[in-house]
Design a protein around this motif. Structure first.
Motif, PDB file in Angstrom:
ATOM      1  N   VAL A  65       1.007  -0.790   0.129  1.00 44.33           N
ATOM      2  CA  VAL A  65      -0.092  -0.237   0.069  1.00 44.33           C
ATOM      3  C   VAL A  65       0.927   1.063  -0.003  1.00 44.33           C
ATOM      4  O   VAL A  65       1.728   1.135   0.661  1.00 44.33           O
ATOM      5  CB  VAL A  65      -0.626   0.243   1.329  1.00 44.33           C
ATOM      6  N   VAL A  66       0.677   2.516  -0.250  1.00 43.14           N
ATOM      7  CA  VAL A  66       1.240   3.593  -1.120  1.00 43.14           C
ATOM      8  C   VAL A  66      -0.182   4.543  -0.627  1.00 43.14           C
ATOM      9  O   VAL A  66      -1.030   3.976  -1.081  1.00 43.14           O
ATOM     10  CB  VAL A  66       1.512   3.733  -2.229  1.00 43.14           C
ATOM     11  N   GLY A  67       1.005   5.425   0.416  1.00 47.09           N
ATOM     12  CA  GLY A  67      -0.143   6.877   0.230  1.00 47.09           C
ATOM     13  C   GLY A  67       0.474   8.546  -0.487  1.00 47.09           C
ATOM     14  O   GLY A  67       0.933   8.558  -0.220  1.00 47.09           O
ATOM     15  N   VAL A  68      -1.045   8.709  -1.027  1.00 49.83           N
ATOM     16  CA  VAL A  68      -0.468  10.091  -1.041  1.00 49.83           C
ATOM     17  C   VAL A  68      -1.129  11.379  -0.823  1.00 49.83           C
ATOM     18  O   VAL A  68      -2.829  11.152  -0.770  1.00 49.83           O
ATOM     19  CB  VAL A  68      -0.784  10.314  -2.982  1.00 49.83           C
ATOM     20  N   PHE A  69      -0.237  11.832   0.046  1.00 50.24           N
ATOM     21  CA  PHE A  69      -0.826  13.019   2.148  1.00 50.24           C
ATOM     22  C   PHE A  69      -0.615  14.594   1.360  1.00 50.24           C
ATOM     23  O   PHE A  69      -0.136  14.464   0.030  1.00 50.24           O
ATOM     24  CB  PHE A  69      -0.273  12.499   2.743  1.00 50.24           C
TER      25      PHE A  69
END
Ligand SMILES: C[S@@+](CC[C@H](N)C(=O)[O-])C[C@H]1O[C@@H](n2cnc3c(N)ncnc32)[C@H](O)[C@@H]1O
Length: 283
Positions: free
Chosen positions: A108-112
């Motif tokens: 999983v990767v998140g863009v914040f």
């Protein structure tokens, strides 16, 4: 994919092509120019993404590998992303590797959204300890300082002058998630000197020529700012002159100085000694 409540997450998009414009935008976040343009950054790993969501950071996009399908924690994170108005992308391992530039990427990767604390909101009180970093260059050092600040219970970090980017992927990795817990402010040298005029607590500069042993200073009973110098040049005269005291960590051996992050850790745990002491004392 089902949501926490058992319904369907309608907004999940399946992406298999590296040429997809959404993927291109996320890949571009490897460069500071595009991080600044998009005011965004990448956080890798499910734990980091969940921590960030719990701490109220704004997620724009959640990217997960197909292998995450059916994983309840991934599904919950996806549902929270959609509820927050973000986009969820289900991608192939190849796409995830390209985004993270790693052969074995996290699932999983998140863009914040990036977030800085305005300097005027930094008002240390009580026995708060803050760290000031002068022109820190190395992303690993900055990430380690932020992680150590978190572990020691410091209130935040002020970046002074031209520093490396706290939202670079390498820095975020080195923080191990503490980027989401430790407020970061940034300012110019002049901005810092101006702010310092209004700060009546202790400013302890660390300096190889410091005349005072760092263990002899009273850090408790007042707010304190620990000022750390640039990796190559140390503190410039203008910052050294703004300190109440210049302290030195005694050394043995041939090394001429400690690594910046190590020196910050030593200082932090000394300055926070009273607050961190365990009940019971020495055996
Ligand atoms: C790698 S050192 C900088 C060395 C640089 N060549 C100099 O002359 O200052 C980076 C920073 O870590 C801190 N530091 C490292 N070793 C220290 C020590 N023994 N005592 C006090 N501060 C130290 C200082 O803030 C220093 O500016």
């Amino acid at each position: 994919m089902s949501t926490e409540g058992g319904g369907r997450v309608g907004q999940v998009r399946e992406v298999t092509s590296l040429a997809n414009p959404l993927v291109k935008d996320i890949k571009a976040l490897a460069l500071k120019k595009f991080r600044d343009q998009q005011n965004a950054f990448l956080a890798e790993g499910l734990k980091l993404v969940i921590d960030a969501l719990d701490l109220g950071w704004t997620i724009r996009t959640l990217v997960f590998a197909k292998s995450g399908l059916g994983n309840p924690a991934v599904e919950r994170a996806a549902a929270r992303t959609v509820a927050a108005g973000g986009t969820v992308l289900e991608v192939t391992e190849k796409v995830l590797s390209a985004i993270t530039r790693r052969d074995n990427p996290q699932m999983v990767v998140g863009v914040f959204e990036q977030r800085y604390l305005p300097l005027k909101a930094v008002r240390p009180a009580g026995e708060d300890v803050w760290i000031g970093l002068d022109r820190v260059r190395d992303p690993g050092n900055l990430g380690t300082v932020i992680r150590t600040a978190d572990a020691a219970g410091a209130k935040g970090v002020i970046l002074i002058g031209d520093t490396t980017d706290p939202f670079a992927t390498e820095t975020v990795r080195a923080t191990m998630g503490s980027i989401f817990a430790v407020p970061v402010a940034r300012t110019s040298l002049e901005g810092f000197l101006d702010w310092r005029k209004g700060f009546s607590g202790l400013v302890a500069g660390t300096h190889l020529k410091g005349a005072v042993d760092y263990r002899t200073v009273r850090y408790s009973g007042r707010p304190a700012l620990l000022l750390m110098g640039n990796e190559q040049q140390g503190l410039p005269e203008a910052l050294a002159a703004a300190c109440d005291v210049l302290v030195r960590i005694p050394q043995a051996g041939r090394a001429d100085s400690l690594n910046l992050a190590v020196a910050t850790g030593v200082m932090l745990f000394e300055a926070r000694r009273a607050a961190l002491s365990l009940p019971g004392g020495a055996a």
